[in-house]
Design an enzyme around this catalytic site. Structure first.
Site, PDB file in Angstrom:
ATOM      1  N   ILE A 156       0.833  -1.214   0.000  1.00 49.87           N
ATOM      2  CA  ILE A 156       0.000   0.000   0.000  1.00 49.87           C
ATOM      3  C   ILE A 156       0.866   1.263   0.000  1.00 49.87           C
ATOM      4  O   ILE A 156       1.576   1.548   0.976  1.00 49.87           O
ATOM      5  CB  ILE A 156      -0.984  -0.002   1.202  1.00 49.87           C
ATOM      6  CG1 ILE A 156      -1.810  -1.303   1.198  1.00 49.87           C
ATOM      7  CG2 ILE A 156      -1.885   1.241   1.154  1.00 49.87           C
ATOM      8  CD1 ILE A 156      -2.483  -1.666  -0.118  1.00 49.87           C
ATOM      9  N   ASP A 240      -9.295   3.969 -12.945  1.00 51.41           N
ATOM     10  CA  ASP A 240      -9.350   4.671 -14.238  1.00 51.41           C
ATOM     11  C   ASP A 240      -8.705   6.056 -14.123  1.00 51.41           C
ATOM     12  O   ASP A 240      -8.106   6.555 -15.076  1.00 51.41           O
ATOM     13  CB  ASP A 240     -10.804   4.816 -14.729  1.00 51.41           C
ATOM     14  CG  ASP A 240     -11.342   3.518 -15.317  1.00 51.41           C
ATOM     15  OD1 ASP A 240     -10.530   2.677 -15.734  1.00 51.41           O
ATOM     16  OD2 ASP A 240     -12.585   3.350 -15.348  1.00 51.41           O
ATOM     17  N   GLU A 367      -0.847  -0.223 -10.056  1.00 52.85           N
ATOM     18  CA  GLU A 367      -2.142   0.218 -10.638  1.00 52.85           C
ATOM     19  C   GLU A 367      -2.481  -0.563 -11.905  1.00 52.85           C
ATOM     20  O   GLU A 367      -3.080  -0.049 -12.855  1.00 52.85           O
ATOM     21  CB  GLU A 367      -2.155   1.732 -10.847  1.00 52.85           C
ATOM     22  CG  GLU A 367      -1.981   2.429  -9.502  1.00 52.85           C
ATOM     23  CD  GLU A 367      -2.546   3.804  -9.410  1.00 52.85           C
ATOM     24  OE1 GLU A 367      -3.525   4.087 -10.102  1.00 52.85           O
ATOM     25  OE2 GLU A 367      -1.992   4.587  -8.617  1.00 52.85           O
ATOM     26  N   GLU A 371       0.119  -6.119 -18.648  1.00 53.29           N
ATOM     27  CA  GLU A 371      -0.768  -7.169 -19.161  1.00 53.29           C
ATOM     28  C   GLU A 371      -2.235  -6.850 -18.809  1.00 53.29           C
ATOM     29  O   GLU A 371      -3.136  -7.058 -19.626  1.00 53.29           O
ATOM     30  CB  GLU A 371      -0.350  -8.532 -18.575  1.00 53.29           C
ATOM     31  CG  GLU A 371       1.009  -9.039 -19.064  1.00 53.29           C
ATOM     32  CD  GLU A 371       2.212  -8.262 -18.502  1.00 53.29           C
ATOM     33  OE1 GLU A 371       2.103  -7.651 -17.424  1.00 53.29           O
ATOM     34  OE2 GLU A 371       3.263  -8.257 -19.169  1.00 53.29           O
TER      35      GLU A 371
HETATM   36  N1  CAA Z   1     -15.483   1.186 -14.051  1.00 45.37           N
HETATM   37  C1  CAA Z   1     -16.643   0.754 -13.486  1.00 45.37           C
HETATM   38  N2  CAA Z   1     -17.018  -0.551 -13.526  1.00 45.37           N
HETATM   39  C2  CAA Z   1     -16.208  -1.442 -14.141  1.00 45.37           C
HETATM   40  C3  CAA Z   1     -14.982  -1.051 -14.729  1.00 45.37           C
HETATM   41  C4  CAA Z   1     -14.629   0.322 -14.687  1.00 45.37           C
HETATM   42  N3  CAA Z   1     -13.524   0.779 -15.235  1.00 45.37           N
HETATM   43  N4  CAA Z   1     -14.395  -2.137 -15.252  1.00 45.37           N
HETATM   44  C5  CAA Z   1     -15.202  -3.171 -15.018  1.00 45.37           C
HETATM   45  N5  CAA Z   1     -16.304  -2.750 -14.341  1.00 45.37           N
HETATM   46  C6  CAA Z   1     -17.444  -3.558 -13.928  1.00 45.37           C
HETATM   47  C7  CAA Z   1     -17.972  -4.365 -15.106  1.00 45.37           C
HETATM   48  O1  CAA Z   1     -18.917  -3.635 -15.864  1.00 45.37           O
HETATM   49  C8  CAA Z   1     -18.612  -5.536 -14.417  1.00 45.37           C
HETATM   50  O2  CAA Z   1     -19.877  -5.134 -13.929  1.00 45.37           O
HETATM   51  P1  CAA Z   1     -21.191  -6.106 -14.112  1.00 45.37           P
HETATM   52  O3  CAA Z   1     -20.825  -7.380 -13.377  1.00 45.37           O
HETATM   53  O4  CAA Z   1     -22.287  -5.324 -13.452  1.00 45.37           O
HETATM   54  O5  CAA Z   1     -21.342  -6.305 -15.583  1.00 45.37           O
HETATM   55  C9  CAA Z   1     -17.726  -5.763 -13.193  1.00 45.37           C
HETATM   56  O6  CAA Z   1     -17.045  -4.521 -12.952  1.00 45.37           O
HETATM   57  C10 CAA Z   1     -16.706  -6.842 -13.402  1.00 45.37           C
HETATM   58  O7  CAA Z   1     -15.945  -6.557 -14.564  1.00 45.37           O
HETATM   59  P2  CAA Z   1     -14.920  -7.619 -15.171  1.00 45.37           P
HETATM   60  O8  CAA Z   1     -15.652  -8.913 -15.405  1.00 45.37           O
HETATM   61  O9  CAA Z   1     -14.219  -6.974 -16.321  1.00 45.37           O
HETATM   62  O10 CAA Z   1     -13.927  -7.845 -13.922  1.00 45.37           O
HETATM   63  P3  CAA Z   1     -12.709  -8.856 -13.731  1.00 45.37           P
HETATM   64  O11 CAA Z   1     -12.877  -9.544 -12.431  1.00 45.37           O
HETATM   65  O12 CAA Z   1     -12.503  -9.681 -14.955  1.00 45.37           O
HETATM   66  O13 CAA Z   1     -11.483  -7.865 -13.511  1.00 45.37           O
HETATM   67  C11 CAA Z   1      -9.663  -6.453 -14.167  1.00 45.37           C
HETATM   68  C12 CAA Z   1     -11.126  -6.892 -14.364  1.00 45.37           C
HETATM   69  C13 CAA Z   1      -9.443  -5.413 -15.240  1.00 45.37           C
HETATM   70  C14 CAA Z   1      -8.666  -7.588 -14.326  1.00 45.37           C
HETATM   71  C15 CAA Z   1      -9.526  -5.835 -12.750  1.00 45.37           C
HETATM   72  O14 CAA Z   1      -9.569  -6.822 -11.747  1.00 45.37           O
HETATM   73  C16 CAA Z   1      -8.258  -5.024 -12.601  1.00 45.37           C
HETATM   74  O15 CAA Z   1      -8.203  -3.857 -12.988  1.00 45.37           O
HETATM   75  N6  CAA Z   1      -7.185  -5.632 -12.017  1.00 45.37           N
HETATM   76  C17 CAA Z   1      -5.954  -4.901 -11.745  1.00 45.37           C
HETATM   77  C18 CAA Z   1      -5.991  -4.379 -10.355  1.00 45.37           C
HETATM   78  C19 CAA Z   1      -5.053  -3.251 -10.147  1.00 45.37           C
HETATM   79  O16 CAA Z   1      -4.868  -2.380 -10.986  1.00 45.37           O
HETATM   80  N7  CAA Z   1      -4.472  -3.230  -8.950  1.00 45.37           N
HETATM   81  C20 CAA Z   1      -3.645  -2.154  -8.576  1.00 45.37           C
HETATM   82  C21 CAA Z   1      -3.718  -1.949  -7.105  1.00 45.37           C
HETATM   83  S1  CAA Z   1      -3.622  -0.285  -6.573  1.00 45.37           S
HETATM   84  C22 CAA Z   1      -2.021   0.197  -6.683  1.00 45.37           C
HETATM   85  O17 CAA Z   1      -1.213  -0.411  -7.309  1.00 45.37           O
HETATM   86  C23 CAA Z   1      -1.728   1.472  -5.993  1.00 45.37           C
HETATM   87  C24 CAA Z   1      -0.329   1.896  -5.889  1.00 45.37           C
HETATM   88  O18 CAA Z   1       0.503   1.268  -5.301  1.00 45.37           O
HETATM   89  C25 CAA Z   1       0.080   3.172  -6.470  1.00 45.37           C
END
Ligand code: CAA
Length: 387
Positions: A156, A240, A367, A371
């Site tokens: 975090i 996003d 983030e 991939e």
């Molecule tokens: N905005 C709003 N809703 C969204 C969305 C978005 N951008 N993307 C997907 N959704 C919704 C979908 O519409 C869907 O809704 P319904 O079930 O109602 O249709 C639901 O969410 C599930 O969508 P997916 O089936 O696409 O979800 P998934 O389980 O396959 O996962 C993923 C998608 C893109 C892999 C996602 O899990 C992801 O982004 N993973 C990466 C996580 C990440 O970026 N982690 C970083 C941690 S934070 C960090 O790193 C901070 C730091 O240190 C600086």
């Protein structure tokens, strides 16, 4: 969107000046000591950089997302650790509170976060939930007027210094994946919450990366952000915006690589002339500069789409992922070339090339890995062309 507005140019000049004056020397030092730059972070707050896009009524600077991207770019060009501190704070902690909080929550938390008096963090990653954000295991159980949270988050950003953070937990253990979690606001000092392991990292060494540990952590029910079950969607909405911040951080690092590479190429003589006279070096600089311009256009475009769509971030999702994918891989390639231009001097700590190389690497991971960005881009494209 090819010309910056007066306000955007003003932010660029202000952040560039601040970074040169306050961050350049410190960046070398804190890379060695791993000391979190609390004092300069507070000063960034005084300049409005800890609440760039949030309204003035909450002490924010009320600027647009392009200004925000420029601020993160300019700070990261000099100190990538400070860049991620600013980005995680603005994009990941303030954003979900601003877009999904009640008026009471916004009034309580945003003013001190926007001035940098308080530092913010965002906790979704867990040992078993990295790319798969919906794999969250942390649980929040309702007990009277409270929630009791149990679980551990890791990696975090700002963890050790966060006065306020938001965390994702399962609130409906029988619910469908992606619809069974909710977000909560946690305050430093909440009973049962502690900061756990502090990570030693390859790069961005002065940023704080920690575990957040909840053992029967008791918080009042009005700390929930949004409605029960909204957690995953709030996380995706937040990312996003966050991906534009990290893309801007990568852009700043890439720009620094170009500047350091060009300065060294003009100065270093081999075979009786500056190495910048050699075509091999010129080609590297030309590739770096071209890719950086392309990254900048992608980053500013994604930021502009965020500005124009308010709370509805779906139109920005694909572009934020493209900007993050391209700018982070560009930073990696530029850091590689920067070291190559420096030769042996690029591999030792006398020059900052080696730090830029270490700092660039994380931008392809946090983030969402490259991939994951490709997955987001492809999912959007397929949806655009679905019958
Ligand atoms: N905005 C709003 N809703 C969204 C969305 C978005 N951008 N993307 C997907 N959704 C919704 C979908 O519409 C869907 O809704 P319904 O079930 O109602 O249709 C639901 O969410 C599930 O969508 P997916 O089936 O696409 O979800 P998934 O389980 O396959 O996962 C993923 C998608 C893109 C892999 C996602 O899990 C992801 O982004 N993973 C990466 C996580 C990440 O970026 N982690 C970083 C941690 S934070 C960090 O790193 C901070 C730091 O240190 C600086």
């Amino acid at each position: 969107m090819f010309e910056l507005s007066e306000e955007q140019l003003m932010v660029r000049d202000m952040c560039r000046g601040f970074a040169e004056k306050e961050l350049r020397e410190q960046a070398v030092e804190i890379d060695k000591t791993h000391e979190f730059p609390l004092e300069t972070t507070r000063k960034l707050g005084e300049l409005g950089i800890m609440g760039v896009v949030y309204p003035e009524e909450y002490n924010g600077a009320g600027m647009d997302y392009v200004s925000y991207a420029i601020a993160v770019e300019e700070i990261s060009r000099v100190c990538a650790s400070s860049g991620v501190i600013v980005s995680a704070h603005n994009s990941l902690c303030l954003s979900p509170i601003y877009y999904f909080g009640t008026e009471e929550q916004k009034k309580k938390y945003l003013p001190k976060l926007c001035t940098g008096e308080h530092i913010g963090a965002f906790a979704i990653t867990e040992p078993g939930a990295g790319s798969d954000s919906a794999g969250t295991k942390t649980v929040a159980a309702k007990e009277g007027g409270n929630y009791i949270i149990n679980g551990t988050k890791n990696f975090i950003t700002n963890g050790g210094y966060a006065d306020t953070h938001v965390t994702l937990a399962i609130t409906d253990k029988n619910g469908q994946k992606n619809k069974n979690t909710s977000f909560f606001i946690i305050e430093k000092g909440d009973p049962g919450f502690t900061v756990g392991k502090v990570e030693e990292k390859l790069g961005i060494c002065a940023s704080s990366t920690t575990e957040m540990v909840y053992v029967d952590c008791k918080i009042p029910e009005d700390r929930m952000l949004g409605a029960p079950g909204d957690g995953f969607k709030i996380a995706m909405h937040t990312l996003d915006g966050g991906r534009v911040g990290i893309a801007a951080q990568a852009l700043g690092i890439a720009q620094a690589c170009l500047e350091e590479g060009a300065k060294y190429a003009n100065m270093r003589e081999q075979f009786g002339a500056p190495i910048g006279k050699l075509q091999a070096i010129q080609w590297m600089l030309a590739d770096m500069a071209t890719e950086i311009e392309a990254s900048r256009l992608l980053v500013y475009k994604a930021a502009d789409i965020l500005s124009k769509n308010g709370k509805n971030r779906r139109p920005a999702s694909k572009y934020a992922a493209m900007a993050k994918l391209y700018a982070s891989e560009c930073a990696h390639r530029c850091a590689h070339k920067c070291i190559q231009i420096h030769g042996g001097y690029g591999y030792v700590k006398e020059y900052i090339a080696e730090r830029l190389y270490r700092d660039a690497r994380i931008t392809e991971i946090y983030e969402g890995t490259s991939e994951i960005q490709k997955l987001v881009i492809a999912t959007n494209i397929l949806a655009e062309f679905a019958e």
